[in-house]
Design an enzyme around this catalytic site. Structure first.
Site, PDB file in Angstrom:
ATOM      1  N   HIS A  71       0.841  -1.209   0.000  1.00 34.36           N
ATOM      2  CA  HIS A  71       0.000   0.000   0.000  1.00 34.36           C
ATOM      3  C   HIS A  71       0.871   1.252   0.000  1.00 34.36           C
ATOM      4  O   HIS A  71       1.477   1.611   1.008  1.00 34.36           O
ATOM      5  CB  HIS A  71      -0.900  -0.004   1.247  1.00 34.36           C
ATOM      6  N   HIS A  73       1.239   5.334  -2.147  1.00 31.97           N
ATOM      7  CA  HIS A  73       0.620   6.297  -3.080  1.00 31.97           C
ATOM      8  C   HIS A  73       1.743   6.951  -3.870  1.00 31.97           C
ATOM      9  O   HIS A  73       2.306   7.963  -3.456  1.00 31.97           O
ATOM     10  CB  HIS A  73      -0.180   7.354  -2.312  1.00 31.97           C
ATOM     11  N   GLN A 166     -10.258   8.841  -4.839  1.00 28.14           N
ATOM     12  CA  GLN A 166      -9.953   9.601  -3.613  1.00 28.14           C
ATOM     13  C   GLN A 166     -11.132  10.454  -3.127  1.00 28.14           C
ATOM     14  O   GLN A 166     -11.360  10.604  -1.942  1.00 28.14           O
ATOM     15  CB  GLN A 166      -8.750  10.512  -3.891  1.00 28.14           C
ATOM     16  N   HIS A 224      -9.879   1.846   0.384  1.00 26.47           N
ATOM     17  CA  HIS A 224      -9.583   2.634   1.587  1.00 26.47           C
ATOM     18  C   HIS A 224     -10.875   2.565   2.401  1.00 26.47           C
ATOM     19  O   HIS A 224     -11.907   3.080   1.978  1.00 26.47           O
ATOM     20  CB  HIS A 224      -9.243   4.072   1.221  1.00 26.47           C
ATOM     21  N   GLU A 227     -11.227   4.716   7.146  1.00 31.74           N
ATOM     22  CA  GLU A 227     -10.036   5.461   7.589  1.00 31.74           C
ATOM     23  C   GLU A 227     -10.509   6.736   8.271  1.00 31.74           C
ATOM     24  O   GLU A 227     -10.393   7.852   7.744  1.00 31.74           O
ATOM     25  CB  GLU A 227      -9.100   5.779   6.418  1.00 31.74           C
ATOM     26  N   ASP A 323       2.254   3.467   2.863  1.00 36.73           N
ATOM     27  CA  ASP A 323       1.272   4.492   2.511  1.00 36.73           C
ATOM     28  C   ASP A 323       1.951   5.709   1.870  1.00 36.73           C
ATOM     29  O   ASP A 323       2.218   5.690   0.689  1.00 36.73           O
ATOM     30  CB  ASP A 323       0.445   4.894   3.746  1.00 36.73           C
ATOM     31  N   TRP A 329       0.720  14.172   3.561  1.00 35.18           N
ATOM     32  CA  TRP A 329       0.264  13.481   4.770  1.00 35.18           C
ATOM     33  C   TRP A 329       1.405  12.859   5.572  1.00 35.18           C
ATOM     34  O   TRP A 329       1.198  12.385   6.678  1.00 35.18           O
ATOM     35  CB  TRP A 329      -0.767  12.399   4.397  1.00 35.18           C
TER      36      TRP A 329
HETATM   37 FE   FE2 Z   1      -3.719   5.040   1.669  1.00 35.16          FE
END
Ligand code: FE2
Length: 449
Positions: A71, A73, A166, A224, A227, A323, A329
């Site tokens: 996982h 991005h 997203q 996802h 979360e 991630d 983030w």
């Molecule tokens: Fe994620």
């Protein structure tokens, strides 16, 4: 033979962290597959032919299948600070930063950043990667870029691309059409974000759409899911039920599931049983969620991790993912799987003697199951792909503790990365300068002489 590795420690195939006795020689044939695994040295196996091809000395280090990143991005990676830093470090400011950055995306920009992170990953022994790619973009710029990158690295890395909506499937204009367009262009996995949809009903419906698209195209699902700190966010039960009823089962994954960290005992028990029956996998992402969750809490403050220990005990497959890498983030990260395992095992309190090696499995074998890698593609066995890491550490626990980088990363019998030892010399008072290896004076088990 293409390669011979001598003096390697190997793990039992089905017992995480348990070493096979002795040292081994691993040979990779001209077809790039493991041709022979045998006890090390002619004395141990007089029938062994002489070493052939490239010779790699493991020096008693652990040889395992490569790391797997379940996982990440890649489309947002390496954008931290552009156009501005996330000053608060929160999810919401991160979304605002990304929203501004997303408007400037170009194919070349995404290709360059994604490729750079894949280079970092390969250098650290990660040869199988599942990336999520934001497809709530009418141009699908990032998707096209990642499809191009997938082809460029195909020779030695697996890159699975999840079409990740997203901003929602039903809550974003033409969200379903964009999801379907992403699949038509070649995405490998169908994503969803049910807790982000406008209503609970939309969330349930969005998972229905994701499973329908996956079934139509013979693909996997990775959502996802939950979360959020809201204990009422319970889409993982919907995902598990759909996985059961559709037959997708282990081909479906729920990522993040941080709300599970807030569920009470009665509901958790129901969920453990359902998830185990469904066969779905979970991916916990300790960097992002330790940081982003619990931001509304006074003390005691939740840390926003899914139920890793409990789900493992219930028989659910759980893996750790990195991630975000230097994006709005998470300003830090190099894609290092042993760092993910270290942070993950502390976050999930997997600190028992048998649990630490489990954390190694969560960035190797367990993550490979999330990606659906076959026995021919992944594993240390005769006939399997000749792709592996050789570590300067004898056990998974020592590899995590010392945070080593692989001495060799091998893909299909070819060395793709090597990290020479970099000894630290200590001038201790009254002694000659000597190397510090961070091992115990009485050996790995700490036995006294
Ligand atoms: Fe994620």
């Amino acid at each position: 033979m293409r390669m011979t590795v001598r003096g390697a420690r190997l793990l039992h195939a089905d017992r995480p962290g348990v070493l096979r006795p002795g040292l081994y020689e691993v040979r990779v044939g001209p077809d790039g597959r493991i041709a022979r695994i045998s006890p090390d040295g002619a004395a141990a196996d007089p029938s062994a032919p002489p070493a052939a091809g490239v010779l790699v000395e493991a020096d008693g280090g652990l040889l395992t299948a490569p790391f797997v990143e379940p996982h990440i991005h890649l489309d947002t990676a390496l954008t931290a600070g552009d156009p501005r830093p996330n000053a608060s470090g929160t999810l919401w400011e991160g979304i605002a930063c990304w929203s501004a950055r997303k408007r400037t995306l170009t194919r070349e920009d995404v290709v360059a950043r994604a490729t750079e992170v894949l280079r970092w990953q390969a250098a650290q022994g990660v040869l199988h990667v599942r990336t999520h790619c934001d497809v709530t973009d009418p141009q699908l710029t990032a998707l096209d870029a990642l499809l191009e990158v997938r082809e460029r690295v195909r020779e030695f890395m697996t890159l699975q691309i999840t079409a990740f909506p997203q901003e929602g499937i039903l809550s974003f204009p033409d969200g379903e059409a964009l999801l379907r367009a992403a699949v038509a262009r070649g995405a490998d996995v169908v994503g969803a974000i049910p807790h982000f949809e406008d209503t609970r009903e939309d969330g349930v419906a969005s998972l229905g759409i994701a499973f329908a698209v996956a079934e139509e195209h013979g693909l996997r699902v990775d959502a996802h899911c939950d979360e959020i700190d809201d204990e009422h966010s319970r889409f993982v039960e919907v995902l598990a039920a759909l996985a059961l009823r559709s037959g997708l089962r282990e081909r479906a994954t729920a990522s993040h599931t941080t709300a599970m960290g807030s569920y009470g005992g009665a509901y958790s028990l129901k969920l453990q049983r359902l998830l185990a029956r469904s066969g779905i996998g979970l991916v916990a992402n300790p960097f992002a969620n330790l940081n982003l969750q619990g931001r509304f809490d006074a003390y005691p403050k939740r840390r926003g991790l899914t139920q890793v220990k409990e789900m493992l005990a219930a028989g659910v497959n759980v893996a750790f993912g990195h991630d975000d890498v230097m994006d709005p983030w998470n300003a830090l990260g190099t894609g290092n799987p042993l760092q993910t395992a270290l942070v993950g095992l502390y976050a999930a309190q997997l600190t028992g003697a048998d649990e630490i090696p489990e954390a190694y499995a969560m960035v190797t074998d367990r993550a490979a199951r999330i990606l659906g890698l076959t026995a021919a593609e992944y594993g240390i066995a005769e006939g399997a792909a000749g792709s592996f890491v050789v570590l300067p550490a004898p056990t998974p626990t020592e590899a995590i503790r010392r945070q080593v980088r692989p001495r060799y990363v091998v893909a299909h019998g070819k060395v793709v990365a090597q990290t020479p030892p970099a000894p630290t010399l200590l001038s201790w008072p009254g002694e000659e300068p000597a190397e510090v290896d961070f091992g115990r004076p009485h050996g790995e088990q700490g036995e006294l002489p």
